[in-house]
Design a protein around this motif. Sequence first.
Motif, short mmCIF file in Angstrom:
data_model
loop_
_atom_site.label_atom_id
_atom_site.label_comp_id
_atom_site.label_asym_id
_atom_site.label_seq_id
_atom_site.Cartn_x
_atom_site.Cartn_y
_atom_site.Cartn_z
N GLY A 60 36.19 71.97 54.60
CA GLY A 60 36.90 72.17 55.86
C GLY A 60 36.90 73.61 56.30
N GLY A 61 36.90 74.54 55.34
CA GLY A 61 36.97 75.96 55.66
C GLY A 61 35.69 76.56 56.17
N ARG A 62 34.58 75.81 56.10
CA ARG A 62 33.30 76.34 56.56
C ARG A 62 33.28 76.62 58.06
NH1 ARG A 62 29.05 72.30 53.39
NH2 ARG A 62 29.50 73.05 51.27
N HIS A 63 34.03 75.82 58.80
CA HIS A 63 33.98 75.92 60.26
C HIS A 63 35.31 76.38 60.84
CE1 HIS A 63 30.21 73.82 59.73
NE2 HIS A 63 30.84 72.82 59.13
N THR A 69 42.63 78.15 58.35
CA THR A 69 42.55 77.33 57.15
C THR A 69 43.91 77.22 56.48
OG1 THR A 69 40.22 77.90 56.74
CG2 THR A 69 41.50 77.13 54.85
N GLY A 70 44.57 78.39 56.31
CA GLY A 70 45.90 78.39 55.71
C GLY A 70 46.91 77.63 56.53
N HIS A 114 43.08 60.29 52.92
CA HIS A 114 41.90 60.85 52.25
C HIS A 114 40.69 59.95 52.45
CE1 HIS A 114 39.21 62.25 49.13
NE2 HIS A 114 39.32 61.09 48.50
N ASN A 115 40.87 58.64 52.29
CA ASN A 115 39.76 57.71 52.46
C ASN A 115 39.27 57.69 53.90
OD1 ASN A 115 39.51 56.72 49.79
ND2 ASN A 115 41.30 55.43 50.08
N PHE A 116 40.19 57.77 54.85
CA PHE A 116 39.80 57.78 56.26
C PHE A 116 38.95 59.02 56.58
CE2 PHE A 116 40.70 59.02 60.70
CZ PHE A 116 40.18 57.91 61.34
N LEU A 117 39.41 60.19 56.10
CA LEU A 117 38.66 61.42 56.34
C LEU A 117 37.32 61.39 55.62
CD1 LEU A 117 41.53 64.04 55.99
CD2 LEU A 117 40.47 63.22 58.10
N GLY A 118 37.33 60.84 54.39
CA GLY A 118 36.07 60.70 53.67
C GLY A 118 35.10 59.80 54.41
N GLY A 119 35.62 58.71 54.97
CA GLY A 119 34.76 57.82 55.75
C GLY A 119 34.17 58.51 56.97
N PHE A 190 32.84 63.92 66.28
CA PHE A 190 34.05 64.35 65.58
C PHE A 190 33.91 65.76 65.04
CE2 PHE A 190 34.93 59.81 65.39
CZ PHE A 190 36.30 59.80 65.56
N GLU A 191 34.98 66.53 65.14
CA GLU A 191 35.12 67.80 64.42
C GLU A 191 36.32 67.62 63.49
OE1 GLU A 191 34.91 70.70 62.48
OE2 GLU A 191 33.37 70.78 64.04
N VAL A 192 36.02 67.32 62.22
CA VAL A 192 37.08 66.89 61.31
C VAL A 192 37.54 68.00 60.37
CG1 VAL A 192 36.30 64.50 61.35
CG2 VAL A 192 35.41 66.05 59.60
N SER A 193 37.07 69.23 60.58
CA SER A 193 37.41 70.30 59.65
C SER A 193 38.92 70.47 59.49
CB SER A 193 36.78 71.62 60.11
OG SER A 193 35.38 71.53 60.12
N GLY A 194 39.64 70.51 60.62
CA GLY A 194 41.08 70.69 60.55
C GLY A 194 41.77 69.53 59.85
N LEU A 195 41.30 68.29 60.10
CA LEU A 195 41.89 67.13 59.45
C LEU A 195 41.62 67.13 57.95
CD1 LEU A 195 41.13 64.32 62.05
CD2 LEU A 195 43.26 65.56 61.68
N VAL A 196 40.44 67.60 57.55
CA VAL A 196 40.13 67.69 56.12
C VAL A 196 41.09 68.66 55.44
CG1 VAL A 196 38.41 68.47 54.45
CG2 VAL A 196 37.71 67.04 56.37
N LEU A 197 41.36 69.78 56.07
CA LEU A 197 42.29 70.77 55.51
C LEU A 197 43.72 70.22 55.51
CD1 LEU A 197 40.82 73.95 57.21
CD2 LEU A 197 40.63 73.32 54.80
N LEU A 198 44.07 69.47 56.54
CA LEU A 198 45.38 68.82 56.58
C LEU A 198 45.53 67.88 55.38
CD1 LEU A 198 47.78 68.64 58.78
CD2 LEU A 198 46.80 66.40 59.29
N GLY A 199 44.48 67.12 55.11
CA GLY A 199 44.49 66.23 53.96
C GLY A 199 44.59 67.00 52.65
N ALA A 200 43.96 68.17 52.57
CA ALA A 200 44.06 68.99 51.37
C ALA A 200 45.51 69.41 51.12
CB ALA A 200 43.17 70.23 51.50
N GLY A 201 46.22 69.79 52.18
CA GLY A 201 47.64 70.12 52.03
C GLY A 201 48.45 68.94 51.54
N ASN A 202 48.11 67.73 52.01
CA ASN A 202 48.77 66.52 51.53
C ASN A 202 48.55 66.34 50.04
OD1 ASN A 202 47.74 64.62 54.48
ND2 ASN A 202 49.36 66.12 54.25
#
Length: 247
Positions: A60-63, A69-70, A114-119, A190-202
Amino acid sequence: MNPTLTWILVGGIAMSAIAMIGGISVLLPRETLQRLLLPSVSVAAGTLFGGALFHMIPEGGRHVELLQTGIWIATGFSLFLALELFLQWHHSHRPDPDGRRPFTFLVLIGDGLHNFLGGLAIGSTFLLDPRAGIMAWIAAAAHEIPQEFGDFGCLVHGGWSRRRALLFNFISALTFPIGALLAYFASRQFEVSGLVLLGAGNFIYIAASDLIPEIKTQTGLLHAMIHLSCFVGGLGAMLAVALLLGT
């Protein structure tokens, strides 16, 4: 049927089936399962931390800029804190008749997200290159196996029956093919970078606030070493996947 869509469907169904791995516990005596519960919770805590630190945050932090990111991670952490506070308040006013503990619902919600973002991510990868999609799927499956077994253990430890835990763990896994199909029909918009990081916080919140306190309840040195080893093993497995497959 479009070959790419076929790959996405097959991959999504297969990933959901991995959630059924907890079913092997049905074959175990209750005493054996009880001995395995806290070690499996320890593995789940390690894989959640590892998934966040070695997979989701780097990807997620790549973009996303470092400060953003924080912010995304802190938002994901805070949202789950708010959700758990609400669940605890609700639980105190309307106790679960089955005695299920609030953190178990967070495990299911976190796993579903997590599964939704992974999908979304793997479906998008299949659109770019089916061969890359297959490798991404293998990488995801490599950490889903210990994580799903650990999640199942968390649910049982938190008051769920084995059958109900297996059913709801499978239902949460169905968000993976939903995310993958959504990515396909949106044609990679889709631009899911922010959602991936949101999931990481979860993930970090669940591991640090709910699972690790559970494995600290037993004070014996042997149990402490077993739980620590399982936690480090979960972390190591996630790191190994990241290093070997470059995810």
